[in-house]
Design a protein around this motif. Structure first.
Motif: not given
Length: 216
Positions: A198-205, A94-103, A68-73
Motif C-alpha cells: 500500500i506504499q505506506a512508510r510505517d504503521r501510522v501511515h 504537517d510533519g507526518l504528512r511530510a513523511g515523518a514516522s513519529g512526533f 523531513t519532506r526532502e529526506i523522505v524523498a
C-alpha cells in the motif's frame, strides 16, 4: 544486536549535546552527525543515510517540515522522528504528512527518547492517540482516489487485508498474532508486505491509509 545510526538536527547546540549524551551512551545506538539547520540536515542525511533522524521543527535556512519532506524523498530508508517544544497539532500534522514516522516533545524523558528512536528504527510509529485522531479526521474529509484504491487493495491477499484491518484498529504485532492465531514473526512478515503493497512508510501511515480506504 544491529547498530542503529542516528542523525541529530536542531538549531540549539545544547539540545543536540543533550541528545548526543543520552543516545551516545546507549548500547546499539550511534550518532553519525549533527546539524544546526534543516538544509545541513538534509545534506548529512544524504551523506550518512542514517536509520533515524531526530528533527527539530523551527530552524533557520530550512525548517524541520521541509527538511523531513526532502529526506523522505531522497533517503527512503531513513526514518524521521520530529522533536518540538510545541504540543500543537499543526506541527505533528504537517510533519507526518511530510513523511515523518513519529512526533515527540522535547520534554520527554531520556528513556522515552531512546524508546522512540528504537521504535521508529524498527519501522513502527511514535504518535499520540490525540494526534492520530486529528489526522484521521482530516483524511476522512479528503476521500481517496477510487481507481488507485482498487488497484492497491487488489494487491493484498485476504490474510494481508486482515492484518491491515488489525493495524488500523491499533493492535500490536503480539495482539494481531493472538487474534489471527499466527506467530509474531509471521505477523511481522505480513506487516512488512502490507506496508510495501500500500506504499505506506510505517504503521501510522497504514492506519491513515486504511481509514481513507474504508477498511477501518
Amino acid at each position: 544486536m544491529d547498530e542503529t545510526t542516528v542523525l541529530l538536527v536542531d538549531d540549539q547546540a545544547l539540545v543536540r549535546e543533550g541528545m548526543a549524551m543520552v543516545l551516545g551512551r546507549t548500547p546499539g545506538l550511534r550518532i553519525v552527525g549533527e546539524a544546526g539547520d534543516g538544509r545541513a540536515g538534509v545534506q548529512l542525511a544524504r551523506l550518512h543515510r542514517p536509520d533515524v533522524v531526530l528533527m527539530d521543527v523551527r530552524m533557520p535556512v530550512l525548517d524541520g517540515i521541509g527538511a523531513t519532506r526532502e529526506i523522505v524523498a531522497r533517503c527512503p530508508e531513513t526514518r524521521v522522528l520530529i522533536l518540538t517544544t510545541f504540543d500543537l497539532d499543526e506541527y505533528a500534522f504537517d510533519g507526518l504528512r511530510a513523511g515523518a514516522s513519529g512526533f515527540l516533545l522535547k520534554d520527554a524523558t531520556s528513556a522515552d527518547l531512546v524508546r522512540a528512536v528504537r521504535t521508529v528504527a524498527a519501522g513502527e510509529a511514535v504518535v499520540s492517540p490525540r494526534i492520530t485522531r486529528t489526522l484521521l479526521d482530516h483524511y476522512q474529509e479528503s476521500p481517496a482516489n477510487p481507481p488507485e484504491s482498487a488497484r492497491l487493495l487488489e494487491r493484498l491477499t485476504g490474510r494481508e487485508r486482515e492484518v491491515l484491518v488489525a493495524i488500523a484498529g491499533g493492535l500490536s504485532n503480539a495482539e494481531i498474532a493472538g487474534r489471527l492465531f499466527l506467530s509474531e514473526s509471521t505477523v511481522k512478515t505480513h506487516v512488512g508486505r502490507v506496508l510495501a503493497k500500500i506504499q505506506a512508510r510505517d504503521r501510522v501511515h497504514a492506519v491513515i491509509w486504511a481509514h481513507r480506504h474504508g477498511l477501518a
